[in-house]
Structures are given as structure tokens and as C-alpha cells.
Design a protein around this motif. Structure first.
Motif, PDB file in Angstrom:
ATOM      1  N   GLU B 275       0.857  -1.177   0.000  1.00 59.24           N
ATOM      2  CA  GLU B 275       0.000   0.000   0.000  1.00 59.24           C
ATOM      3  C   GLU B 275       0.900   1.236   0.000  1.00 59.24           C
ATOM      4  O   GLU B 275       1.935   1.243   0.664  1.00 59.24           O
ATOM      5  CB  GLU B 275      -0.847  -0.005   1.283  1.00 59.24           C
ATOM      6  CG  GLU B 275      -2.308   0.294   1.054  1.00 59.24           C
ATOM      7  CD  GLU B 275      -3.063   0.252   2.362  1.00 59.24           C
ATOM      8  OE1 GLU B 275      -3.344  -0.859   2.834  1.00 59.24           O
ATOM      9  OE2 GLU B 275      -3.334   1.327   2.907  1.00 59.24           O
ATOM     10  N   PHE B 276       0.491   2.218  -0.728  1.00 57.96           N
ATOM     11  CA  PHE B 276       1.303   3.434  -0.796  1.00 57.96           C
ATOM     12  C   PHE B 276       0.379   4.635  -0.844  1.00 57.96           C
ATOM     13  O   PHE B 276      -0.466   4.731  -1.733  1.00 57.96           O
ATOM     14  CB  PHE B 276       2.203   3.361  -2.038  1.00 57.96           C
ATOM     15  CG  PHE B 276       3.001   4.612  -2.282  1.00 57.96           C
ATOM     16  CD1 PHE B 276       3.815   5.133  -1.265  1.00 57.96           C
ATOM     17  CD2 PHE B 276       2.953   5.279  -3.500  1.00 57.96           C
ATOM     18  CE1 PHE B 276       4.557   6.274  -1.479  1.00 57.96           C
ATOM     19  CE2 PHE B 276       3.692   6.432  -3.723  1.00 57.96           C
ATOM     20  CZ  PHE B 276       4.499   6.927  -2.707  1.00 57.96           C
ATOM     21  N   LYS B 284       2.952  10.743 -10.039  1.00 58.66           N
ATOM     22  CA  LYS B 284       4.363  10.417 -10.185  1.00 58.66           C
ATOM     23  C   LYS B 284       4.556   8.929  -9.952  1.00 58.66           C
ATOM     24  O   LYS B 284       3.834   8.318  -9.177  1.00 58.66           O
ATOM     25  CB  LYS B 284       5.183  11.211  -9.151  1.00 58.66           C
ATOM     26  CG  LYS B 284       5.916  12.376  -9.785  1.00 58.66           C
ATOM     27  CD  LYS B 284       7.157  12.821  -9.054  1.00 58.66           C
ATOM     28  CE  LYS B 284       7.024  13.233  -7.654  1.00 58.66           C
ATOM     29  NZ  LYS B 284       8.073  13.988  -7.043  1.00 58.66           N
ATOM     30  N   ALA B 285       5.501   8.374 -10.650  1.00 56.96           N
ATOM     31  CA  ALA B 285       5.786   6.958 -10.422  1.00 56.96           C
ATOM     32  C   ALA B 285       6.383   6.773  -9.032  1.00 56.96           C
ATOM     33  O   ALA B 285       6.954   7.708  -8.463  1.00 56.96           O
ATOM     34  CB  ALA B 285       6.751   6.442 -11.480  1.00 56.96           C
ATOM     35  N   PHE B 286       6.245   5.605  -8.507  1.00 63.19           N
ATOM     36  CA  PHE B 286       6.749   5.310  -7.179  1.00 63.19           C
ATOM     37  C   PHE B 286       8.273   5.391  -7.189  1.00 63.19           C
ATOM     38  O   PHE B 286       8.939   4.669  -7.944  1.00 63.19           O
ATOM     39  CB  PHE B 286       6.285   3.908  -6.772  1.00 63.19           C
ATOM     40  CG  PHE B 286       6.781   3.477  -5.430  1.00 63.19           C
ATOM     41  CD1 PHE B 286       6.278   4.039  -4.276  1.00 63.19           C
ATOM     42  CD2 PHE B 286       7.751   2.498  -5.329  1.00 63.19           C
ATOM     43  CE1 PHE B 286       6.740   3.641  -3.050  1.00 63.19           C
ATOM     44  CE2 PHE B 286       8.214   2.092  -4.088  1.00 63.19           C
ATOM     45  CZ  PHE B 286       7.703   2.661  -2.952  1.00 63.19           C
ATOM     46  N   TYR B 291      12.258   5.790  -1.260  1.00 60.13           N
ATOM     47  CA  TYR B 291      11.518   5.182  -0.148  1.00 60.13           C
ATOM     48  C   TYR B 291      12.284   4.041   0.494  1.00 60.13           C
ATOM     49  O   TYR B 291      12.194   3.832   1.702  1.00 60.13           O
ATOM     50  CB  TYR B 291      10.134   4.732  -0.629  1.00 60.13           C
ATOM     51  CG  TYR B 291       9.244   5.911  -0.881  1.00 60.13           C
ATOM     52  CD1 TYR B 291       8.797   6.693   0.180  1.00 60.13           C
ATOM     53  CD2 TYR B 291       8.879   6.269  -2.160  1.00 60.13           C
ATOM     54  CE1 TYR B 291       8.006   7.793  -0.049  1.00 60.13           C
ATOM     55  CE2 TYR B 291       8.092   7.364  -2.404  1.00 60.13           C
ATOM     56  CZ  TYR B 291       7.645   8.130  -1.342  1.00 60.13           C
ATOM     57  OH  TYR B 291       6.879   9.228  -1.564  1.00 60.13           O
ATOM     58  N   GLN B 292      13.057   3.337  -0.309  1.00 60.92           N
ATOM     59  CA  GLN B 292      13.894   2.283   0.280  1.00 60.92           C
ATOM     60  C   GLN B 292      14.802   2.875   1.346  1.00 60.92           C
ATOM     61  O   GLN B 292      14.946   2.348   2.443  1.00 60.92           O
ATOM     62  CB  GLN B 292      14.755   1.629  -0.802  1.00 60.92           C
ATOM     63  CG  GLN B 292      14.030   0.531  -1.555  1.00 60.92           C
ATOM     64  CD  GLN B 292      14.879  -0.055  -2.650  1.00 60.92           C
ATOM     65  OE1 GLN B 292      16.040   0.272  -2.805  1.00 60.92           O
ATOM     66  NE2 GLN B 292      14.289  -0.929  -3.422  1.00 60.92           N
ATOM     67  N   LYS B 293      15.377   3.983   1.001  1.00 56.97           N
ATOM     68  CA  LYS B 293      16.313   4.648   1.913  1.00 56.97           C
ATOM     69  C   LYS B 293      15.594   5.057   3.197  1.00 56.97           C
ATOM     70  O   LYS B 293      16.088   4.829   4.297  1.00 56.97           O
ATOM     71  CB  LYS B 293      16.884   5.886   1.214  1.00 56.97           C
ATOM     72  CG  LYS B 293      18.067   6.471   1.905  1.00 56.97           C
ATOM     73  CD  LYS B 293      19.225   6.544   0.932  1.00 56.97           C
ATOM     74  CE  LYS B 293      20.545   6.275   1.611  1.00 56.97           C
ATOM     75  NZ  LYS B 293      21.652   6.316   0.681  1.00 56.97           N
ATOM     76  N   GLN B 355       8.695  -5.943  -5.530  1.00 58.48           N
ATOM     77  CA  GLN B 355       7.455  -5.918  -6.293  1.00 58.48           C
ATOM     78  C   GLN B 355       6.655  -4.696  -5.888  1.00 58.48           C
ATOM     79  O   GLN B 355       6.463  -4.451  -4.698  1.00 58.48           O
ATOM     80  CB  GLN B 355       6.651  -7.187  -6.019  1.00 58.48           C
ATOM     81  CG  GLN B 355       7.415  -8.437  -6.409  1.00 58.48           C
ATOM     82  CD  GLN B 355       6.784  -9.691  -5.850  1.00 58.48           C
ATOM     83  OE1 GLN B 355       5.682  -9.663  -5.315  1.00 58.48           O
ATOM     84  NE2 GLN B 355       7.499 -10.790  -5.978  1.00 58.48           N
ATOM     85  N   THR B 356       6.215  -3.961  -6.866  1.00 56.72           N
ATOM     86  CA  THR B 356       5.457  -2.759  -6.526  1.00 56.72           C
ATOM     87  C   THR B 356       4.017  -2.865  -6.977  1.00 56.72           C
ATOM     88  O   THR B 356       3.282  -1.897  -6.919  1.00 56.72           O
ATOM     89  CB  THR B 356       6.105  -1.521  -7.160  1.00 56.72           C
ATOM     90  OG1 THR B 356       6.289  -1.781  -8.547  1.00 56.72           O
ATOM     91  CG2 THR B 356       7.434  -1.208  -6.516  1.00 56.72           C
TER      92      THR B 356
END
Lengths: 494, 360
Positions: B275-276, B284-286, B291-293, B355-356
Motif C-alpha cells: 500500500e502506498f 508520479k511513479a513510485f 523510499y527504500q532509503k 514488487q510494486t
């Protein structure tokens, strides 16, 4: 034994003696062919053994002239004619359906014409070892027809037949068949020697011989296969096995065999190798299920309640909740009941047998559960076990499976799972020690690569190149062009 | 020969009536499936045993019996006086200890579990916030087998959820391993429902502290190699992101600096975006890297926090001491206990969002 001694004392050489002995029986006929006594011939035979058709058409017309017996022999259009003086031989032949012709009433020499009446059923379907695919023909009760069926499948001069007579009273013709150049001569000699050594009054079936000559007659496991399928016999011969056939027996005995062969159906070769491997594995599993499932039930329900998964507890214990007997008695009772139903099903006439199966299996089982005498879980297990015992394509072996669970149930009651394991261990040790014609029966040890071509698994035909090594065949490769791809190379694409 | 076989037959018939071992015929025993221990007055304990009663062609009903005694086996023999069949322990599925008894140490009661060969090592242990007896006697679970309910509740959360894997075997291992303290799930009766509320952390065999539900994700990542678990992160600008673990593995590295150990925990995670919800509603693309950071940072802080909490209570459920001992021959337990509250631990998280989802 007494009979034989008397034979020797009274019979030899004396014409009157054999006549006297034979004419005690009412179906023995002794006639003179002409009205005057000095003219030919005296004929004697058993009315019940000869074919009157042949007698009237082919024999009697030649008996009006005065001819020496030798001359007569060449005239009569019957194949088997013997000229003899030996009383023993005369008796024997007359008893096998020959007609004895004498010139004068008390002559010693005698012409024996075989006009035996052999009425047998036609060659029919193999009923005990039926299969969906593949040849359906089954052996019958006549030796020559059976050998004929085998010879048709293997039309080579290497197929040898050695005949002998066994049984002091029955004088059964027993034939040993083997492939010269493939079968180990040691095996052949052993079999022939053992058959010759048999001392018994009557042989009614080839199984008599099988159990008389097997290595360990106290074993529960049959060390030979009795089959009624010609294809099984022919396939065995080509591998170097030895076949014993007896007159009057629709089953031929194959030996030496290994344990796993009892799980091989000839149908396996009609399917893709993958599918037939699945079936072989299925049969092997079925044997374990059949022998172990009720003992496991007894062991777990009596001793090892810890092993029951929590989710099964309700089903297993709930079904036993009101059963008044210990699991052992419960299992023994049900197993015996199922065995009785099976036994009655076999003994009863065919039509009643079918309806009995339904009555026995469903009605009694249901009633027993409803009455609360056994748990319905056990009924399922016992039913499954008895079903599984019949998956072996060899009937004798499935009887072994049927029987073997009873001692295991007892051991399970005495020692729990330890007892079940003990039974497994004892069986394994016994099987490892057991031999069939001196060859290892279990074929687990020593490990042979041929066991993995066509025994424990069946590879595609292109990979079954060698004859089984445990048999010590004189011919190593199945095909002479061992390197080349010959015959059906890959049954996957067929 | 005939005499001998007749004798054998006689023996078989005689012996088949009896058996060489003591029997436990399933319908002639009462199988305890759950036990609970509470403190009672005068240094006594109150033991509760749950066992099912089987009826023919019906679902089983559950019986809960309580007795007060000095040891668990004494409780069993007292309870035997009131049950129809002898109580046996081979079907034990769950053992509960009240928080109060856990404060005093539970080895005495766990001991009997691992001494009994009939009891498997997969028995679930849990600490009850409140009374074990009351939990077993809850009205809601009267028609249900409460011990099986608790066991399955714990097991499904260990398998699919965030609860770290524990059972009797892991508890005993952690208890007897030098340089590690055990941990067990903490459950509570909340408004008539049995709930997992946290993770009880022990000092040796005594309950010391607990970690709350929100720290389960990082705790499980630190102690288990796992493939499950869902967690929500609230990042900068109140971006909400929910990640599911696909794979996680924590590697502990020990370095001896000036005779003192230093630990580096490399936490590697592969996740799936569930979920985002970004704060700025833009098309905007994810931005995966960004976000990983942020998630990595969040996790590192989180990890350091709970390690600090452990250090504060001088408990070591992560088994840092054991890892130190593996690396250092001159390991001294006393010395280690001195070092522990000030030991340096760094955490490097490496989170990868694999996986997004189908729409990006």
C-alpha cells in the motif's frame, strides 16, 4: 509305497497278471475281433479313456486280416504305436488311453495304439490374472496345449522342453522349459534334479511341484510365480528363467524369482514407462498399507496416543468412544470378518459370490459400526487394507499379504509400534536370507544395475538392455546388437 | 513338534489378552491438551488442566479443572481424584504461565515438560497477562477447545504474521544457551477475547519486560529468518507505505575492539509494496530508491531502540553474548554481563522493494 512293491513282484513279464489286474475294473473292455478264437485279434482298452471314434474309423477296419503285429503297426494310420512285451509299459499305456492288440489271448507281445480321448476346455481368457491391455490368453489343463502357447511366442529351437513323470499314482507329466544358451545350466540341472527326487503319490497341480522343490517351504513368501499367462512365461524364458509345467494344471511355475517380481504385471509393458513405474510403486505402497495399517491402528490406539495429530483426535477418539473392546480385539474381529467374507466369496458359486460381496462388505460393516462394536475409522482402514492386498498381480503373493498382517497385529498389541517395527525387521531379515533356486530373493543386496532397468523400476525399452544378473544368464545382453539401436528404441513416441 | 506348536498357540492366545507394556487406550484416558500455572497463596501454585471429553458421533466438549499444589505433578495427582480416566500428558499442546509466576521464574514448571518423554518439543508456551486459569475458563470458548484455540492462534501468527517462532524447544535452547535470554509470546484476555499483546522477554527464566506489538516487525526480522509479515511505515511528509516481507535475514558480525566486542547487524530484506499513500497527491511513479532509503533509516532507528531497551533491562534475547562467545575464545560470562549495557551495536538495514504491484 506298498502299491509299488506289489507292482514289481507280480507285474513283470506276466501277461495274465496285467490282464487280471486291469479287468477288475468294470470299464475295462477285452474283446476278440472275430468270432473264431484262433483268428486275430484280442483288443483291450479302457472304455472311458479312448476315443471310440478313432477306434471305429481308424483301427477296427484293419483288424480283419491276419497280419503280423509289425505289419499292422505300419498300416494303422495312428501316430503313436508301440510294440512291446513289457507288462509295466502295457499297463501304463493302457491307463493313458491306449488300445492293446494281441494276436492270441495269452501272447506276451502286444501292440499299443494311442487313441486317447483328450477332452479339454478351449484356450480361454486368463481369469485370475486378467489385464486391460495386452494378451488375454490363459493356459488350460493340458500340457501340450500350454507348451504350444509358449512355443508360438518363442519359435526358436533354443526353447527346450524336458519331460518327466512325477507321482507314483498320478504319473503326471511334468515338463521343464528353458532357453538353451540363456538359462543358467546350473539352475536347469537343479530344477530337474529336484523334480526327479520328488517322492509323492499324486501331483494334481504344478503348485505341488513348486512347493515341493522350493528352497524354504516354511516361508510365507512364494519363491516361484504360478501364472496362467503365456506372455509372462515367454518373457521369463527370455530372461533365463525356468518354467515348470504339469499336465492337468492351468498354471505354469516360473522360477527363480525375486520379491519385486510379484509386483510386476505384464500390463506394465503396455504403458509408457513413467506410468508403469507409478503403478509398480502403487502396488508396493499398497502392500505396506495392507500389512501395516491395522497393526498401526492397534499400536497407536493402545499405546501411542501422543502420535495422533490434534486435529485428528476428535475423529479417531470420537469414533472409538463407545466401543467396548480394546483396539486389538476390535481390529482382529474386523479383519477376521473381512477375511471370512473374502473366503466365502471365493468358495461360493459365482453368482451367489457377487451378491455376498455386497452383503458382507457394506451391510455387515455398517451394522457392526452402528451397533457400536467397532469404530468406523477402523472399518475404513480395514477395508482399505483388504483392497490394497489384492493389488499384487500374483495371486499367491496377495494371499501372503492377506495373512501376514495377523502376526503383525499380535506384535502391535504386545509391543506397540516397537512390535510393528520388529515385524518389519523380522520380515526383512527373512527376505534377505530367502533364496529362490539359490538366487537372492529380495534382490536388494547385492545391488545389481539390472534391478534398476526392469525390476524396482521399469525404464524405457531402449534402456532395458541386459538380462537380470541375479539369474546368471549365459546371455548378457537382451539383443545381440547391444550398441546399436535396435527394435523399439523409444517407447515414448510410440 | 505338535506339543511345541500347541504350546506356542496357547501362549499366543494367552498373551494376546495382555500386553508387555502399560497401555494407554485412547478412549480410556483423559488427554490434557493445555496446562496453566498461576500463583496461589502460601507459595503454592494453582494448576489448571484442560482436556477434551469425547462422545460418540459428536464433537468433543472441553473440561477445565483446577487444583492447588506445590508441583505440577502433585496437581495432576490431585486432579486425578476427580477425573473419570487417568490424566495423561502426551497430547499437551500449550502451556500457559501467568505473568506473576513468570516474574518469579518458570523453569520449575517447564522442567516437567521436557522430562516427560511423552511430551513433544513443539508444545507452545505463552505468558498470560492476568490469570492462566481465568483465560482457560473464559465463557466465549466454553464450547470450543480453548487450548487448541490458543495454540492455533499462536501458530498462525508465527507462520503468517509477525510473531517470532517460539515453542518449548526454542525456549529451552535459549534458556540453556550461555549468552542468550528466552522470549515467549504474551497473551491477554481483552474484553472476552484472547489476544496476543506483546513479546515477553526473560532474564534467564524470569519475566522482565515485554516488547509491544509495534516492535514485532523489527524483532522478528532480527531473530528469525522469515518470509512473512506486514508492516506500515509512516515516513517523512507523512507518506504512508505498507511493506510485506518476502525474505529477511539478519547477519551478526562481531568485532573485538580494545578487548571489547562490537556488533554490526546487517539486516537484509526483500519486500513487496502493499500500500502506498503519498502526502502529495501527484501523478508520479513510485520512487523506489527514495523510499527504500527512508524505510532503511526507519528500521535502523527502530532496531537500535529495541536493542537499547534490552540493554537497559540487561536482557539479551538477540543472543549477542552467544555470538560473542562463538567468536571469542576468552569469553567470560561475568565480564560480558558487565560489558553488555554499554556494548556498541550498529544496524545496517538493506531493504529492497522488489514488487510494486501491477499498476505503477
Amino acid at each position: 509305497m506298498k502299491v509299488k512293491n506289489e507292482d514289481k513282484e507280480n507285474g513283470a513279464g506276466s501277461n495274465q497278471n496285467w490282464l487280471e489286474r486291469l479287468s477288475q475294473s468294470n470299464d475295462f473292455v477285452r474283446e476278440h475281433t472275430s468270432l473264431r478264437d484262433e483268428e486275430p485279434f484280442w483288443i483291450s482298452y479302457y472304455r472311458t479313456l479312448i476315443s471310440s471314434d478313432i477306434l471305429h474309423k481308424d483301427v477296427l477296419p484293419y483288424l480283419h486280416e491276419q497280419l503280423p503285429l509289425e505289419e499292422l503297426k505300419s498300416r494303422i494310420p495312428v501316430q503313436e504305436i508301440i510294440f512291446t512285451r513289457d507288462a509295466d509299459e502295457i499297463i501304463q499305456n493302457i491307463l493313458n488311453g491306449s488300445l492293446a492288440i494281441q494276436k492270441h489271448q495269452y501272447d506276451d507281445e502286444c501292440l499299443l495304439i494311442n487313441i486317447a480321448n483328450s477332452k479339454f476346455r478351449d484356450v480361454g481368457m486368463a481369469t485370475m490374472e486378467s489385464s486391460a491391455l495386452g494378451p488375454q490368453v490363459g493356459f488350460i489343463e493340458e500340457l501340450d496345449t500350454n507348451i504350444n502357447l509358449v512355443r508360438k511366442r518363442l519359435p526358436v529351437p533354443e526353447l527346450l522342453v524336458k519331460e518327466m513323470k512325477v507321482g507314483e499314482l498320478s504319473k503326471t507329466r511334468v515338463a521343464v522349459l528353458y532357453m538353451d544358451g540363456i538359462a543358467d545350466p546350473e539352475n536347469v540341472n537343479t530344477v530337474i534334479q529336484r523334480i526327479k527326487d520328488i517322492q509323492y503319490d499324486h501331483i494334481q497341480d504344478s503348485s505341488y511341484i513348486a512347493s515341493m522343490i522350493e528352497d524354504n517351504s516354511n516361508s510365507l513368501f512364494p519363491q516361484s510365480i504360478s501364472t496362467e499367462r503365456a506372455d509372462r512365461v515367454a518373457a521369463g524364458l527370455t530372461e533365463g528363467k525356468i518354467i515348470i509345467a504339469a499336465d492337468g494344471s492351468p498354471n505354469l511355475v516360473i522360477l527363480p524369482i525375486t520379491f519385486m517380481e510379484s509386483f510386476i504385471a505384464m500390463e506394465d509393458y503396455s504403458y509408457s514407462w513413467i506410468i508403469s513405474n507409478f503403478f509398480r510403486l502403487l502396488r508396493l505402497t499398497a502392500m505396506f498399507i495392507s500389512t501395516m495399517i491395522s497393526p498401526m491402528y492397534v499400536a497407536i490406539m493402545t499405546y501411542h496416543y501422543e502420535l495422533i495429530p490434534a486435529r485428528l483426535l476428535d475423529t479417531l477418539v470420537g469414533s472409538r468412544a463407545a466401543v467396548p473392546f480394546a483396539p486389538f480385539l476390535e481390529a482382529l474381529f474386523l479383519e477376521l470378518m473381512i477375511e471370512m467374507v473374502k473366503e466365502a466369496g471365493i468358495r461360493l458359486p459365482l453368482k451367489i459370490g457377487q451378491s455376498l460381496g455386497v452383503v458382507g462388505g457394506i451391510v455387515i460393516g455398517q451394522a457392526v459400526v452402528e451397533a457400536g462394536l467397532t469404530s468406523n475409522v477402523l472399518l475404513i482402514l480395514v477395508g482399505l487394507g483388504s483392497l490394497a492386498s489384492y493389488t499384487s498381480p500374483v495371486y499367491k503373493f496377495s494371499n501372503t499379504i492377506r495373512f501376514i498382517k495377523f502376526p503383525v497385529i499380535f506384535l502391535a498389541q504386545w509391543f506397540g509400534l516397537l512390535g510393528v517395527f520388529l515385524a518389519f525387521l523380522i520380515t526383512q531379515i527373512h527376505l534377505l536370507r530367502l533364496t529362490s533356486l539359490g538366487r537372492p530373493y529380495l534382490s536388494q543386496y547385492p545391488i545389481r544395475n539390472t534391478s534398476f532397468q526392469d525390476l524396482w523400476v521399469r525404464l524405457p525399452f531402449s534402456m532395458q538392455k541386459e538380462n537380470p544378473k541375479t539369474l546368471r544368464p549365459q546371455k548378457k545382453w537382451k539383443s545381440t546388437g547391444k550398441g546399436k539401436k535396435t527394435g523399439p528404441t523409444n517407447d515414448f513416441y510410440e | 513338534m505338535i506339543n511345541r506348536s500347541a504350546f506356542c498357540l496357547f501362549l499366543i492366545l494367552l498373551l494376546s489378552g495382555c500386553s508387555f507394556l502399560p497401555t494407554n487406550i485412547v478412549n480410556e484416558i483423559d488427554m490434557s491438551q493445555g496446562v496453566g500455572y498461576d500463583l496461589a497463596e502460601k507459595k503454592n501454585i494453582k494448576g489448571t488442566i484442560v482436556f477434551p471429553i469425547f462422545k460418540r458421533d459428536k464433537t468433543s466438549s472441553t473440561e477445565v479443572r483446577t487444583a492447588i499444589g506445590k508441583s505440577s505433578k502433585e496437581i495432576r495427582s490431585i486432579l486425578n481424584n476427580e477425573t473419570r480416566y487417568p490424566l495423561v500428558s502426551g497430547q499437551l499442546r500449550v502451556a500457559l504461565y501467568s505473568k506473576k509466576i513468570a516474574n518469579k521464574g518458570i523453569t520449575d514448571f517447564v522442567d516437567t515438560l521436557h522430562r516427560d518423554p511423552a511430551i513433544g518439543s513443539l508444545v507452545q508456551l505463552a505468558i498470560v497477562d492476568g490469570g492462566a486459569n481465568e483465560l482457560f475458563k473464559m465463557k466465549k470458548y466454553k464450547n470450543e477447545n480453548v487450548s487448541i484455540h490458543v495454540r492455533e492462534l499462536l501458530e498462525q501468527n508465527m507462520k503468517m504474521g509477525l510473531l517470532p517462532q517460539t515453542n518449548l524447544q526454542s525456549f529451552l535452547f535459549q534458556l540453556f544457551q550461555i549468552g542468550q535470554d528466552p522470549y515467549l509470546p504474551l497473551i491477554k484476555n481483552e474484553n472476552g477475547n484472547i489476544r496476543i499483546t506483546g513479546m515477553a522477554i526473560f532474564k534467564d527464566d524470569q519475566y522482565v519486560t515485554s516488547i509491544p506489538m509495534k516492535d514485532f516487525f523489527i524483532f522478528k526480522a532480527l531473530v528469525d529468518k522469515n518470509r512473512t509479515g506486514l508492516r506500515q511505515f509512516i515516513l517523512e511528509h507523512r507518506d504512508k507505505i505498507v511493506l510485506e516481507t518476502l525474505y529477511s535475514n539478519a547477519k551478526y558480525k562481531v568485532k573485538i575492539v580494545h578487548g571489547k566486542p562490537e556488533f554490526t547487524i546487517n539486516l537484509k530484506m526483500k519486500t513487496r509494496l502493499h500500500e502506498f499513500a503519498p502526502s502529495e497527491k501527484q501523478r508520479k511513479a513510485f520512487d523506489k530508491k527514495r523510499y527504500q532509503k527512508q524505510v532503511e533509516q526507519e528500521l535502523e532507528i527502530n532496531a537500535i531502540n529495541i536493542v537499547n531497551q534490552f540493554k537497559e533491562h540487561k536482557v539479551d534475547p538477540l543472543g549477542l553474548g552467544a555470538k560473542y562467545k562463538e567468536h571469542y575464545r576468552g569469553f567470560n560470562e561475568k565480564q560480558w554481563k558487565m560489558y553488555y549495557p554499554n556494548v556498541k551495536v550498529t544496524v545496517n538495514a538493506d531493504v529492497e522493494i522488489l514488487q510494486t504491484g501491477t499498476i505503477d
